[in-house]
Each structure stands twice: as C-alpha cells, then as structure tokens.
Motif scaffolding. Structure first.
Motif, PDB file in Angstrom:
ATOM      1  N   ALA A  48       0.847  -1.188   0.000  1.00 40.43           N
ATOM      2  CA  ALA A  48       0.000   0.000   0.000  1.00 40.43           C
ATOM      3  C   ALA A  48       0.880   1.235   0.000  1.00 40.43           C
ATOM      4  N   SER A  49       0.370   2.295  -0.590  1.00 41.93           N
ATOM      5  CA  SER A  49       1.118   3.545  -0.603  1.00 41.93           C
ATOM      6  C   SER A  49       0.163   4.717  -0.463  1.00 41.93           C
ATOM      7  N   ILE A  50       0.719   5.832  -0.010  1.00 39.89           N
ATOM      8  CA  ILE A  50      -0.061   7.051   0.134  1.00 39.89           C
ATOM      9  C   ILE A  50       0.816   8.207  -0.299  1.00 39.89           C
ATOM     10  N   ILE A  51       0.269   9.053  -1.156  1.00 38.60           N
ATOM     11  CA  ILE A  51       1.054  10.181  -1.632  1.00 38.60           C
ATOM     12  C   ILE A  51       0.806  11.402  -0.746  1.00 38.60           C
ATOM     13  N   VAL A  52       1.593  12.413  -0.964  1.00 38.87           N
ATOM     14  CA  VAL A  52       1.504  13.597  -0.127  1.00 38.87           C
ATOM     15  C   VAL A  52       0.104  14.183  -0.156  1.00 38.87           C
ATOM     16  N   GLY A  53      -0.571  14.127  -1.287  1.00 39.83           N
ATOM     17  CA  GLY A  53      -1.916  14.668  -1.382  1.00 39.83           C
ATOM     18  C   GLY A  53      -2.971  13.847  -0.680  1.00 39.83           C
ATOM     19  N   GLY A  54      -2.601  12.629  -0.261  1.00 37.60           N
ATOM     20  CA  GLY A  54      -3.531  11.800   0.489  1.00 37.60           C
ATOM     21  C   GLY A  54      -4.114  10.628  -0.262  1.00 37.60           C
ATOM     22  N   SER A  55      -3.931  10.568  -1.580  1.00 33.21           N
ATOM     23  CA  SER A  55      -4.464   9.445  -2.343  1.00 33.21           C
ATOM     24  C   SER A  55      -3.718   8.169  -1.986  1.00 33.21           C
ATOM     25  N   THR A  56      -4.470   7.076  -1.975  1.00 31.26           N
ATOM     26  CA  THR A  56      -3.894   5.800  -1.586  1.00 31.26           C
ATOM     27  C   THR A  56      -3.958   4.798  -2.745  1.00 31.26           C
ATOM     28  N   ASN A  57      -3.099   3.799  -2.638  1.00 33.48           N
ATOM     29  CA  ASN A  57      -3.035   2.747  -3.642  1.00 33.48           C
ATOM     30  C   ASN A  57      -2.770   1.438  -2.917  1.00 33.48           C
ATOM     31  N   TYR A  58      -3.455   0.375  -3.332  1.00 38.47           N
ATOM     32  CA  TYR A  58      -3.315  -0.919  -2.668  1.00 38.47           C
ATOM     33  C   TYR A  58      -3.073  -2.025  -3.681  1.00 38.47           C
ATOM     34  N   ALA A  59      -2.314  -3.016  -3.255  1.00 34.20           N
ATOM     35  CA  ALA A  59      -2.209  -4.233  -4.058  1.00 34.20           C
ATOM     36  C   ALA A  59      -3.582  -4.890  -4.086  1.00 34.20           C
ATOM     37  N   ASP A  60      -3.897  -5.525  -5.197  1.00 29.83           N
ATOM     38  CA  ASP A  60      -5.213  -6.156  -5.326  1.00 29.83           C
ATOM     39  C   ASP A  60      -5.465  -7.161  -4.205  1.00 29.83           C
TER      40      ASP A  60
END
Length: 114
Positions: A48-60
C-alpha cells in the motif's frame, strides 16, 4: 534519519494487526510513503502507498482488508491489517520516497497461522 517499524507478530487467520513506522528526524520533499512486504523466496512487493496529497493505492490482494494512513504531526505511517490470511505472512517494510533519496525501515515480521 531512520524509519523504525513495529507492530508485527503472530496472529491467527482472520485476525488483525496494526503496523506503525516512526520517522526519526525530518525528511524533506517526500513524494510517496508506503508499505512493502517480502515473503520467503519471493520478491519484495508493494502492499500500500499514500502520496503527499492523500491518495492511496493498494495491491489487489489486500484491497478492502488493509488501510494505510499517515500522521504528519507524529511523522508516522500506519498499516491497519484486517482479515489476515496465511498468505499475508511476510516481513513488512515501511518506505519513504523523497525527491533525492529513498528510505527503508528495518522490517517487521508478520506471521499468520491457519
């Protein structure tokens, strides 16, 4: 500057764990913060990751079960892991990508028993 990860452990399938990563010192120009994991015999993968703007990303494989968050004031990154499965067993690493450098935590073991 160091990243210190903690919160791993042994849990039964279906259980929960919360990982935290504390940042000692100030990191400038942060672009992305995240958690990776590496299981025995496998390559390290992004969880999982989160960018400075707050958007997140997850492995399926973890969508709907894991939640990444950050506390800028405390300089921490957290990963709430619910409904854990044996295949989630791995060493988990926190990561901070800044413009000029990438930082890694020391890793914390998560073991999920069936």
């Amino acid at each position: 500057v160091q990243l210190q990860a903690f919160g791993g452990g042994l849990v039964q399938a279906g259980g929960s764990l919360r990982l935290s990563c504390a940042q000692t010192g100030i990191i400038f120009n942060i672009n992305v913060m995240g958690w990776y994991r590496q299981a025995p015999g496998k390559q390290r993968e992004l969880v999982a990751s989160i960018i400075v703007g707050g958007s997140t990303n997850y492995a399926d494989s973890v969508k709907g079960r894991f939640t990444i968050s950050r506390d800028n004031a405390k300089r921490t990154i957290s990963l709430q892991m619910n409904s854990l499965r044996p295949e989630d067993t791995a060493v988990y690493y926190c990561n901070v990508e800044a413009t000029y450098r990438t930082y890694w935590g020391q890793g914390t073991q998560v073991t999920v028993s069936s």
